[in-house]
Scaffold this motif. Sequence first.
Motif, short mmCIF file in Angstrom:
data_model
loop_
_atom_site.label_atom_id
_atom_site.label_comp_id
_atom_site.label_asym_id
_atom_site.label_seq_id
_atom_site.Cartn_x
_atom_site.Cartn_y
_atom_site.Cartn_z
N ASP A 165 56.80 13.48 18.04
CA ASP A 165 58.00 13.08 17.31
C ASP A 165 57.63 12.04 16.25
OD1 ASP A 165 60.43 12.22 16.38
OD2 ASP A 165 61.35 12.00 18.36
N PRO A 166 57.84 12.34 14.96
CA PRO A 166 57.49 11.38 13.90
C PRO A 166 58.16 10.02 14.07
CG PRO A 166 57.95 13.53 12.95
CD PRO A 166 58.34 13.61 14.40
N ALA A 167 59.33 9.99 14.70
CA ALA A 167 60.04 8.73 14.86
C ALA A 167 59.31 7.77 15.79
CB ALA A 167 61.45 9.00 15.39
N ASP A 168 58.42 8.28 16.63
CA ASP A 168 57.72 7.43 17.58
C ASP A 168 56.33 7.02 17.12
OD1 ASP A 168 59.73 7.42 19.54
OD2 ASP A 168 59.10 9.39 20.29
N ARG A 169 55.89 7.50 15.97
CA ARG A 169 54.50 7.30 15.58
C ARG A 169 54.18 5.89 15.11
NH1 ARG A 169 53.84 13.11 12.44
NH2 ARG A 169 54.20 14.38 14.33
N GLY A 170 55.19 5.06 14.92
CA GLY A 170 54.93 3.67 14.53
C GLY A 170 54.98 2.71 15.70
N ARG A 171 55.04 3.24 16.93
CA ARG A 171 55.23 2.38 18.10
C ARG A 171 53.89 1.90 18.68
NH1 ARG A 171 58.85 5.54 22.27
NH2 ARG A 171 58.47 3.59 23.36
N GLN A 191 47.78 8.10 14.17
CA GLN A 191 48.44 9.33 14.60
C GLN A 191 48.02 10.52 13.74
OE1 GLN A 191 50.94 9.14 17.44
NE2 GLN A 191 49.47 7.46 17.53
#
Length: 251
Positions: A209-215, A48
Amino acid sequence: MIFSPGAWLAVLCGAGAVLLWFRPRAGRILVSLGALGFLAIAVLPIDQWLLLPLENRFPQPPADTKLAGIIVLGGSIDAALTADRGMPALNSAADRLTALAALARSRPDLPIVFTGGPAPNRPDGPTEADGVRLLMRQLGVPEGRVQYEQASRTTYENAVLSARIVHPKPGDVWLLVTSAAHMPRAIGTFRAARWTVLADPVGYKSFRDPADRGRRWFGERLWLIDTAAHEWLGMVAYWGMGWSSELFPGP
Protein backbone atom coordinates in the motif's frame (compact mmCIF):
# COMPACT_ATOMS: atom_id res chain seq x y z
CA MET A 1 30.77 -1.36 3.78
CA ILE A 2 32.40 -0.60 0.41
CA PHE A 3 29.03 -0.91 -1.35
CA SER A 4 26.86 0.65 1.37
CA PRO A 5 24.97 3.69 0.00
CA GLY A 6 24.68 5.14 3.50
CA ALA A 7 28.43 4.84 4.03
CA TRP A 8 29.14 6.59 0.74
CA LEU A 9 26.92 9.51 1.68
CA ALA A 10 28.76 9.80 4.99
CA VAL A 11 32.08 9.72 3.13
CA LEU A 12 30.90 12.54 0.85
CA CYS A 13 29.97 14.68 3.85
CA GLY A 14 33.19 13.89 5.70
CA ALA A 15 35.44 14.46 2.69
CA GLY A 16 33.59 17.69 1.90
CA ALA A 17 34.03 18.94 5.47
CA VAL A 18 37.79 18.38 5.21
CA LEU A 19 38.01 20.05 1.79
CA LEU A 20 36.22 23.13 3.11
CA TRP A 21 39.52 24.08 4.75
CA PHE A 22 41.57 23.71 1.57
CA ARG A 23 39.27 23.83 -1.44
CA PRO A 24 36.03 25.45 -0.29
CA ARG A 25 34.21 25.10 -3.59
CA ALA A 26 34.89 21.37 -3.91
CA GLY A 27 34.08 20.94 -0.23
CA ARG A 28 30.72 22.67 -0.59
CA ILE A 29 29.85 20.46 -3.56
CA LEU A 30 30.63 17.23 -1.71
CA VAL A 31 28.86 18.30 1.49
CA SER A 32 25.83 19.38 -0.54
CA LEU A 33 25.69 16.07 -2.43
CA GLY A 34 25.91 14.07 0.80
CA ALA A 35 23.32 16.22 2.56
CA LEU A 36 20.93 16.05 -0.39
CA GLY A 37 21.33 12.27 -0.47
CA PHE A 38 20.43 11.98 3.21
CA LEU A 39 17.52 14.39 2.71
CA ALA A 40 16.18 12.32 -0.19
CA ILE A 41 16.29 9.18 1.97
CA ALA A 42 14.44 11.01 4.77
CA VAL A 43 11.72 12.39 2.47
CA LEU A 44 11.28 9.77 -0.26
CA PRO A 45 10.48 6.03 0.18
CA ILE A 46 13.65 5.04 -1.68
CA ASP A 47 14.02 1.96 0.51
CA GLN A 48 10.58 0.75 -0.58
CA TRP A 49 11.27 1.43 -4.26
CA LEU A 50 14.39 -0.73 -4.06
CA LEU A 51 12.80 -3.54 -2.03
CA LEU A 52 9.43 -3.91 -3.78
CA PRO A 53 10.74 -5.47 -7.04
CA LEU A 54 12.72 -7.99 -4.98
CA GLU A 55 10.00 -8.89 -2.50
CA ASN A 56 7.19 -9.03 -5.08
CA ARG A 57 9.17 -11.19 -7.50
CA PHE A 58 7.89 -14.53 -6.14
CA PRO A 59 4.35 -15.20 -4.88
CA GLN A 60 3.43 -17.38 -1.95
CA PRO A 61 3.54 -21.10 -2.87
CA PRO A 62 0.36 -22.99 -3.86
CA ALA A 63 -0.97 -25.09 -1.01
CA ASP A 64 -1.45 -28.23 -3.12
CA THR A 65 2.12 -28.55 -4.49
CA LYS A 66 3.68 -31.97 -4.02
CA LEU A 67 6.96 -31.49 -2.15
CA ALA A 68 9.97 -33.70 -1.47
CA GLY A 69 11.26 -31.63 1.44
CA ILE A 70 11.91 -28.21 2.93
CA ILE A 71 15.14 -26.23 3.07
CA VAL A 72 15.53 -23.13 5.26
CA LEU A 73 18.43 -20.76 4.64
CA GLY A 74 20.59 -19.25 7.36
CA GLY A 75 21.28 -15.58 7.96
CA SER A 76 18.82 -15.15 10.83
CA ILE A 77 21.01 -15.68 13.87
CA ASP A 78 24.27 -14.15 15.15
CA ALA A 79 26.41 -17.22 15.82
CA ALA A 80 29.16 -15.36 17.67
CA LEU A 81 26.73 -13.45 19.92
CA THR A 82 24.75 -16.62 20.57
CA ALA A 83 27.91 -18.36 21.77
CA ASP A 84 28.95 -15.35 23.86
CA ARG A 85 25.60 -14.96 25.63
CA GLY A 86 24.56 -18.60 25.76
CA MET A 87 21.17 -17.96 24.16
CA PRO A 88 19.96 -17.58 20.56
CA ALA A 89 20.56 -14.04 19.29
CA LEU A 90 18.16 -13.41 16.40
CA ASN A 91 18.36 -10.63 13.83
CA SER A 92 15.92 -9.01 11.40
CA ALA A 93 15.65 -12.23 9.36
CA ALA A 94 14.21 -14.19 12.29
CA ASP A 95 11.06 -14.89 10.23
CA ARG A 96 13.01 -17.72 8.60
CA LEU A 97 13.22 -19.47 11.96
CA THR A 98 9.60 -18.92 12.96
CA ALA A 99 8.69 -20.44 9.58
CA LEU A 100 11.07 -23.33 10.29
CA ALA A 101 9.42 -24.08 13.64
CA ALA A 102 5.92 -23.82 12.15
CA LEU A 103 6.74 -26.10 9.21
CA ALA A 104 8.39 -28.65 11.49
CA ARG A 105 5.02 -29.01 13.23
CA SER A 106 2.62 -28.61 10.31
CA ARG A 107 4.48 -30.82 7.79
CA PRO A 108 5.66 -33.88 9.75
CA ASP A 109 5.67 -35.83 6.48
CA LEU A 110 8.54 -33.83 4.97
CA PRO A 111 12.26 -33.77 5.75
CA ILE A 112 13.62 -30.35 6.73
CA VAL A 113 17.16 -29.03 6.29
CA PHE A 114 18.54 -25.88 7.87
CA THR A 115 21.73 -24.55 6.30
CA GLY A 116 24.00 -22.02 8.01
CA GLY A 117 27.66 -22.11 8.96
CA PRO A 118 30.14 -19.96 10.91
CA ALA A 119 30.33 -16.18 10.83
CA PRO A 120 32.54 -14.96 7.95
CA ASN A 121 34.95 -13.26 10.35
CA ARG A 122 35.13 -16.28 12.70
CA PRO A 123 35.57 -19.37 10.50
CA ASP A 124 36.61 -21.56 13.43
CA GLY A 125 33.91 -20.29 15.78
CA PRO A 126 30.40 -21.58 16.50
CA THR A 127 28.07 -22.04 13.57
CA GLU A 128 24.65 -20.60 12.96
CA ALA A 129 23.28 -24.15 12.89
CA ASP A 130 24.44 -24.58 16.51
CA GLY A 131 22.33 -21.61 17.59
CA VAL A 132 19.31 -22.73 15.58
CA ARG A 133 19.56 -26.24 17.03
CA LEU A 134 19.44 -24.69 20.51
CA LEU A 135 16.47 -22.48 19.58
CA MET A 136 14.48 -25.38 18.08
CA ARG A 137 15.08 -27.37 21.25
CA GLN A 138 13.75 -24.47 23.33
CA LEU A 139 10.68 -24.21 21.06
CA GLY A 140 9.89 -27.89 21.52
CA VAL A 141 10.85 -29.13 18.06
CA PRO A 142 11.85 -32.80 18.53
CA GLU A 143 15.56 -33.59 18.26
CA GLY A 144 16.29 -35.10 14.86
CA ARG A 145 13.31 -33.45 13.20
CA VAL A 146 15.64 -31.02 11.39
CA GLN A 147 18.88 -31.86 9.60
CA TYR A 148 21.63 -29.26 9.89
CA GLU A 149 24.26 -28.23 7.35
CA GLN A 150 26.80 -26.14 9.23
CA ALA A 151 29.73 -25.42 6.92
CA SER A 152 28.21 -22.94 4.44
CA ARG A 153 29.01 -19.22 4.61
CA THR A 154 27.23 -17.98 1.46
CA THR A 155 24.00 -18.62 -0.42
CA TYR A 156 26.02 -20.46 -3.05
CA GLU A 157 27.45 -22.79 -0.40
CA ASN A 158 23.95 -23.20 1.10
CA ALA A 159 22.83 -24.78 -2.17
CA VAL A 160 25.93 -26.84 -2.96
CA LEU A 161 26.63 -28.22 0.52
CA SER A 162 22.98 -28.95 1.33
CA ALA A 163 22.65 -30.91 -1.93
CA ARG A 164 25.43 -33.19 -0.70
CA ILE A 165 23.34 -34.01 2.37
CA VAL A 166 19.94 -34.70 0.81
CA HIS A 167 20.88 -35.67 -2.78
CA PRO A 168 17.75 -34.15 -4.42
CA LYS A 169 16.43 -36.32 -7.23
CA PRO A 170 15.48 -35.02 -10.69
CA GLY A 171 11.84 -34.02 -10.62
CA ASP A 172 11.72 -33.55 -6.85
CA VAL A 173 10.51 -30.12 -5.70
CA TRP A 174 11.75 -28.68 -2.41
CA LEU A 175 10.22 -25.74 -0.59
CA LEU A 176 12.82 -22.97 -0.18
CA VAL A 177 12.33 -20.66 2.82
CA THR A 178 14.23 -17.38 3.02
CA SER A 179 13.59 -13.65 3.28
CA ALA A 180 11.51 -12.21 0.44
CA ALA A 181 14.22 -9.74 -0.61
CA HIS A 182 16.79 -12.54 -0.71
CA MET A 183 14.56 -14.95 -2.64
CA PRO A 184 15.51 -13.98 -6.25
CA ARG A 185 19.23 -14.50 -5.61
CA ALA A 186 18.55 -17.71 -3.66
CA ILE A 187 16.33 -19.16 -6.39
CA GLY A 188 18.92 -18.40 -9.07
CA THR A 189 21.60 -20.09 -6.98
CA PHE A 190 19.61 -23.28 -6.43
CA ARG A 191 18.66 -23.43 -10.11
CA ALA A 192 22.34 -23.15 -11.04
CA ALA A 193 22.98 -26.07 -8.67
CA ARG A 194 20.30 -28.05 -10.60
CA TRP A 195 18.02 -28.20 -7.60
CA THR A 196 14.30 -27.62 -8.26
CA VAL A 197 12.87 -25.40 -5.53
CA LEU A 198 9.60 -23.59 -4.91
CA ALA A 199 9.80 -20.15 -3.29
CA ASP A 200 8.27 -19.60 0.15
CA PRO A 201 9.22 -15.96 0.89
CA VAL A 202 9.01 -14.66 4.46
CA GLY A 203 10.12 -11.56 6.36
CA TYR A 204 8.75 -8.83 4.12
CA LYS A 205 10.07 -5.31 4.72
CA SER A 206 8.16 -3.39 2.02
CA PHE A 207 4.54 -2.23 1.94
CA ARG A 208 2.26 -2.91 -1.01
CA ASP A 209 0.00 0.00 0.00
CA PRO A 210 1.64 3.30 -1.10
CA ALA A 211 0.07 5.06 1.88
CA ASP A 212 2.20 3.00 4.27
CA ARG A 213 5.56 3.39 2.52
CA GLY A 214 6.61 6.42 4.54
CA ARG A 215 6.20 4.68 7.90
CA ARG A 216 9.89 4.16 8.58
CA TRP A 217 12.35 6.03 10.74
CA PHE A 218 15.38 7.51 9.00
CA GLY A 219 17.75 4.92 10.46
CA GLU A 220 15.49 2.09 9.31
CA ARG A 221 15.41 3.55 5.80
CA LEU A 222 19.20 3.71 5.64
CA TRP A 223 19.46 0.10 6.79
CA LEU A 224 16.81 -1.11 4.31
CA ILE A 225 18.54 0.71 1.43
CA ASP A 226 21.78 -1.07 2.37
CA THR A 227 19.87 -4.38 2.54
CA ALA A 228 18.37 -3.86 -0.92
CA ALA A 229 21.72 -2.76 -2.37
CA HIS A 230 23.30 -5.92 -0.98
CA GLU A 231 20.77 -8.06 -2.85
CA TRP A 232 20.85 -6.14 -6.15
CA LEU A 233 24.65 -6.16 -6.23
CA GLY A 234 24.70 -9.75 -5.02
CA MET A 235 22.57 -10.89 -7.94
CA VAL A 236 24.93 -9.22 -10.40
CA ALA A 237 27.98 -10.74 -8.71
CA TYR A 238 26.47 -14.25 -8.52
CA TRP A 239 25.44 -14.13 -12.18
CA GLY A 240 28.87 -12.89 -13.22
CA MET A 241 30.60 -15.72 -11.32
CA GLY A 242 28.25 -18.35 -12.74
CA TRP A 243 26.68 -19.02 -9.35
CA SER A 244 23.19 -18.02 -10.51
CA SER A 245 21.15 -19.24 -13.47
CA GLU A 246 19.87 -15.75 -14.36
CA LEU A 247 20.64 -12.10 -13.72
CA PHE A 248 17.22 -11.47 -12.13
CA PRO A 249 15.54 -14.85 -11.48
CA GLY A 250 11.76 -14.95 -11.61
CA PRO A 251 8.97 -17.52 -11.26
